[in-house]
Write a protein that holds these residues in place. Structure first.
Motif, PDB file in Angstrom:
ATOM      1  N   VAL A  52       0.876  -1.173   0.000  1.00 36.76           N
ATOM      2  CA  VAL A  52       0.000   0.000   0.000  1.00 36.76           C
ATOM      3  C   VAL A  52       0.911   1.220   0.000  1.00 36.76           C
ATOM      4  O   VAL A  52       1.673   1.426   0.942  1.00 36.76           O
ATOM      5  CB  VAL A  52      -0.942   0.070   1.224  1.00 36.76           C
ATOM      6  CG1 VAL A  52      -1.767   1.356   1.181  1.00 36.76           C
ATOM      7  CG2 VAL A  52      -1.856  -1.135   1.296  1.00 36.76           C
ATOM      8  N   GLU A  53       0.843   1.989  -1.077  1.00 35.53           N
ATOM      9  CA  GLU A  53       1.602   3.229  -1.160  1.00 35.53           C
ATOM     10  C   GLU A  53       0.605   4.371  -1.290  1.00 35.53           C
ATOM     11  O   GLU A  53      -0.299   4.310  -2.118  1.00 35.53           O
ATOM     12  CB  GLU A  53       2.538   3.210  -2.375  1.00 35.53           C
ATOM     13  CG  GLU A  53       3.617   2.154  -2.287  1.00 35.53           C
ATOM     14  CD  GLU A  53       4.467   2.060  -3.550  1.00 35.53           C
ATOM     15  OE1 GLU A  53       4.288   2.881  -4.479  1.00 35.53           O
ATOM     16  OE2 GLU A  53       5.313   1.154  -3.602  1.00 35.53           O
ATOM     17  N   VAL A  54       0.758   5.373  -0.463  1.00 40.98           N
ATOM     18  CA  VAL A  54      -0.141   6.520  -0.470  1.00 40.98           C
ATOM     19  C   VAL A  54       0.697   7.775  -0.664  1.00 40.98           C
ATOM     20  O   VAL A  54       1.598   8.057   0.130  1.00 40.98           O
ATOM     21  CB  VAL A  54      -0.936   6.613   0.854  1.00 40.98           C
ATOM     22  CG1 VAL A  54      -1.856   7.820   0.846  1.00 40.98           C
ATOM     23  CG2 VAL A  54      -1.735   5.325   1.101  1.00 40.98           C
ATOM     24  N   GLU A  55       0.402   8.514  -1.727  1.00 42.95           N
ATOM     25  CA  GLU A  55       1.146   9.738  -2.038  1.00 42.95           C
ATOM     26  C   GLU A  55       0.193  10.932  -2.006  1.00 42.95           C
ATOM     27  O   GLU A  55      -0.790  10.968  -2.738  1.00 42.95           O
ATOM     28  CB  GLU A  55       1.770   9.613  -3.436  1.00 42.95           C
ATOM     29  CG  GLU A  55       2.514  10.854  -3.873  1.00 42.95           C
ATOM     30  CD  GLU A  55       2.994  10.767  -5.321  1.00 42.95           C
ATOM     31  OE1 GLU A  55       3.849  11.613  -5.672  1.00 42.95           O
ATOM     32  OE2 GLU A  55       2.529   9.914  -6.090  1.00 42.95           O
ATOM     33  N   ASP A  56       0.501  11.882  -1.152  1.00 41.01           N
ATOM     34  CA  ASP A  56      -0.301  13.108  -1.060  1.00 41.01           C
ATOM     35  C   ASP A  56       0.148  14.062  -2.164  1.00 41.01           C
ATOM     36  O   ASP A  56       1.280  14.529  -2.166  1.00 41.01           O
ATOM     37  CB  ASP A  56      -0.106  13.744   0.312  1.00 41.01           C
ATOM     38  CG  ASP A  56      -0.984  14.963   0.540  1.00 41.01           C
ATOM     39  OD1 ASP A  56      -1.584  15.478  -0.425  1.00 41.01           O
ATOM     40  OD2 ASP A  56      -1.064  15.407   1.698  1.00 41.01           O
ATOM     41  N   VAL A  57      -0.733  14.318  -3.121  1.00 46.43           N
ATOM     42  CA  VAL A  57      -0.425  15.229  -4.232  1.00 46.43           C
ATOM     43  C   VAL A  57      -1.300  16.483  -4.162  1.00 46.43           C
ATOM     44  O   VAL A  57      -1.509  17.168  -5.159  1.00 46.43           O
ATOM     45  CB  VAL A  57      -0.562  14.525  -5.611  1.00 46.43           C
ATOM     46  CG1 VAL A  57       0.498  13.442  -5.761  1.00 46.43           C
ATOM     47  CG2 VAL A  57      -1.961  13.950  -5.795  1.00 46.43           C
ATOM     48  N   SER A  58      -1.768  16.796  -2.979  1.00 50.58           N
ATOM     49  CA  SER A  58      -2.648  17.947  -2.781  1.00 50.58           C
ATOM     50  C   SER A  58      -2.014  19.251  -3.239  1.00 50.58           C
ATOM     51  O   SER A  58      -2.697  20.125  -3.774  1.00 50.58           O
ATOM     52  CB  SER A  58      -3.039  18.062  -1.311  1.00 50.58           C
ATOM     53  OG  SER A  58      -3.663  16.877  -0.868  1.00 50.58           O
ATOM     54  N   TYR A  59      -0.703  19.385  -3.046  1.00 50.24           N
ATOM     55  CA  TYR A  59      -0.013  20.610  -3.427  1.00 50.24           C
ATOM     56  C   TYR A  59      -0.191  20.929  -4.916  1.00 50.24           C
ATOM     57  O   TYR A  59      -0.148  22.087  -5.319  1.00 50.24           O
ATOM     58  CB  TYR A  59       1.479  20.512  -3.084  1.00 50.24           C
ATOM     59  CG  TYR A  59       2.223  19.500  -3.918  1.00 50.24           C
ATOM     60  CD1 TYR A  59       2.843  19.872  -5.106  1.00 50.24           C
ATOM     61  CD2 TYR A  59       2.280  18.166  -3.540  1.00 50.24           C
ATOM     62  CE1 TYR A  59       3.512  18.937  -5.890  1.00 50.24           C
ATOM     63  CE2 TYR A  59       2.941  17.222  -4.316  1.00 50.24           C
ATOM     64  CZ  TYR A  59       3.548  17.619  -5.491  1.00 50.24           C
ATOM     65  OH  TYR A  59       4.198  16.689  -6.269  1.00 50.24           O
ATOM     66  N   GLN A  60      -0.420  19.903  -5.733  1.00 48.06           N
ATOM     67  CA  GLN A  60      -0.598  20.121  -7.169  1.00 48.06           C
ATOM     68  C   GLN A  60      -1.943  20.773  -7.491  1.00 48.06           C
ATOM     69  O   GLN A  60      -2.156  21.234  -8.595  1.00 48.06           O
ATOM     70  CB  GLN A  60      -0.500  18.793  -7.932  1.00 48.06           C
ATOM     71  CG  GLN A  60       0.854  18.145  -7.829  1.00 48.06           C
ATOM     72  CD  GLN A  60       0.883  16.766  -8.469  1.00 48.06           C
ATOM     73  OE1 GLN A  60      -0.147  16.192  -8.808  1.00 48.06           O
ATOM     74  NE2 GLN A  60       2.080  16.229  -8.625  1.00 48.06           N
ATOM     75  N   HIS A  61      -2.833  20.790  -6.510  1.00 49.01           N
ATOM     76  CA  HIS A  61      -4.183  21.290  -6.735  1.00 49.01           C
ATOM     77  C   HIS A  61      -4.502  22.541  -5.933  1.00 49.01           C
ATOM     78  O   HIS A  61      -5.639  22.994  -5.907  1.00 49.01           O
ATOM     79  CB  HIS A  61      -5.195  20.182  -6.414  1.00 49.01           C
ATOM     80  CG  HIS A  61      -4.951  18.954  -7.227  1.00 49.01           C
ATOM     81  ND1 HIS A  61      -5.453  18.797  -8.491  1.00 49.01           N
ATOM     82  CD2 HIS A  61      -4.211  17.849  -6.965  1.00 49.01           C
ATOM     83  CE1 HIS A  61      -5.039  17.635  -8.976  1.00 49.01           C
ATOM     84  NE2 HIS A  61      -4.285  17.045  -8.077  1.00 49.01           N
ATOM     85  N   ALA A  62      -3.537  23.113  -5.285  1.00 50.20           N
ATOM     86  CA  ALA A  62      -3.742  24.333  -4.501  1.00 50.20           C
ATOM     87  C   ALA A  62      -4.291  25.426  -5.412  1.00 50.20           C
ATOM     88  O   ALA A  62      -3.799  25.643  -6.517  1.00 50.20           O
ATOM     89  CB  ALA A  62      -2.432  24.781  -3.867  1.00 50.20           C
ATOM     90  N   GLY A  63      -5.330  26.070  -4.968  1.00 49.19           N
ATOM     91  CA  GLY A  63      -5.915  27.157  -5.741  1.00 49.19           C
ATOM     92  C   GLY A  63      -7.049  26.743  -6.665  1.00 49.19           C
ATOM     93  O   GLY A  63      -7.744  27.594  -7.201  1.00 49.19           O
ATOM     94  N   HIS A  64      -7.247  25.446  -6.864  1.00 51.74           N
ATOM     95  CA  HIS A  64      -8.370  25.010  -7.687  1.00 51.74           C
ATOM     96  C   HIS A  64      -9.674  25.360  -6.980  1.00 51.74           C
ATOM     97  O   HIS A  64      -9.773  25.310  -5.760  1.00 51.74           O
ATOM     98  CB  HIS A  64      -8.319  23.498  -7.924  1.00 51.74           C
ATOM     99  CG  HIS A  64      -7.205  23.084  -8.831  1.00 51.74           C
ATOM    100  ND1 HIS A  64      -7.125  21.834  -9.366  1.00 51.74           N
ATOM    101  CD2 HIS A  64      -6.120  23.753  -9.303  1.00 51.74           C
ATOM    102  CE1 HIS A  64      -6.046  21.742 -10.129  1.00 51.74           C
ATOM    103  NE2 HIS A  64      -5.414  22.900 -10.093  1.00 51.74           N
ATOM    104  N   VAL A  65     -10.683  25.712  -7.750  1.00 52.94           N
ATOM    105  CA  VAL A  65     -11.958  26.159  -7.183  1.00 52.94           C
ATOM    106  C   VAL A  65     -12.528  25.152  -6.200  1.00 52.94           C
ATOM    107  O   VAL A  65     -12.967  25.507  -5.116  1.00 52.94           O
ATOM    108  CB  VAL A  65     -12.974  26.439  -8.315  1.00 52.94           C
ATOM    109  CG1 VAL A  65     -14.343  26.744  -7.742  1.00 52.94           C
ATOM    110  CG2 VAL A  65     -12.483  27.588  -9.180  1.00 52.94           C
ATOM    111  N   ALA A  66     -12.512  23.875  -6.544  1.00 52.06           N
ATOM    112  CA  ALA A  66     -13.136  22.858  -5.693  1.00 52.06           C
ATOM    113  C   ALA A  66     -12.431  22.672  -4.357  1.00 52.06           C
ATOM    114  O   ALA A  66     -13.028  22.159  -3.422  1.00 52.06           O
ATOM    115  CB  ALA A  66     -13.188  21.523  -6.433  1.00 52.06           C
ATOM    116  N   VAL A  67     -11.180  23.073  -4.258  1.00 52.31           N
ATOM    117  CA  VAL A  67     -10.441  22.854  -3.018  1.00 52.31           C
ATOM    118  C   VAL A  67      -9.902  24.142  -2.398  1.00 52.31           C
ATOM    119  O   VAL A  67      -9.169  24.101  -1.431  1.00 52.31           O
ATOM    120  CB  VAL A  67      -9.270  21.860  -3.219  1.00 52.31           C
ATOM    121  CG1 VAL A  67      -9.795  20.490  -3.550  1.00 52.31           C
ATOM    122  CG2 VAL A  67      -8.301  22.347  -4.252  1.00 52.31           C
TER     123      VAL A  67
END
Length: 101
Positions: free
Chosen positions: A26-41
């Protein structure tokens, strides 16, 4: 859930998937930084909202891609209801991943 504030979302995701799917990997990678500023988040600050997961489990044997993804979404339903915005899933059996004969 009392542990929600104590563990990161990534840790909770990994623990849930590992336990329920008896996963080899099980590998979990947080890629939230790639979506900073998107309307939904934008309100969440893109904090632990987007993840890539790789899971290798015998429980996927005989299951098509849709069923494998449904298994993962069902296990993470509480996370999806509490701020998890998107998850990219790679779900394979050990044989498909080249880990067994």
């Amino acid at each position: 859930m009392a542990s929600r504030g104590l563990l990161s979302r990534a840790s909770r995701i990994k623990s849930k998937l590992q336990s329920a799917l008896e996963a080899t990997v099980v590998e979990v990678e947080d890629v939230s930084y790639q979506h900073a500023g998107h309307v939904a988040v934008k309100d969440s600050g893109a904090n632990e909202t987007h993840f890539n997961v790789k899971i290798i489990s015998d429980k996927f044997d005989g299951q098509n891609l849709v069923k494998r993804h449904r298994m993962v979404y069902d296990l993470l339903s509480d996370e999806l209801q509490s701020g998890l915005h998107a998850i990219s899933i790679k779900a394979n059996t050990p044989k498909e991943a080249g880990l067994s004969n």
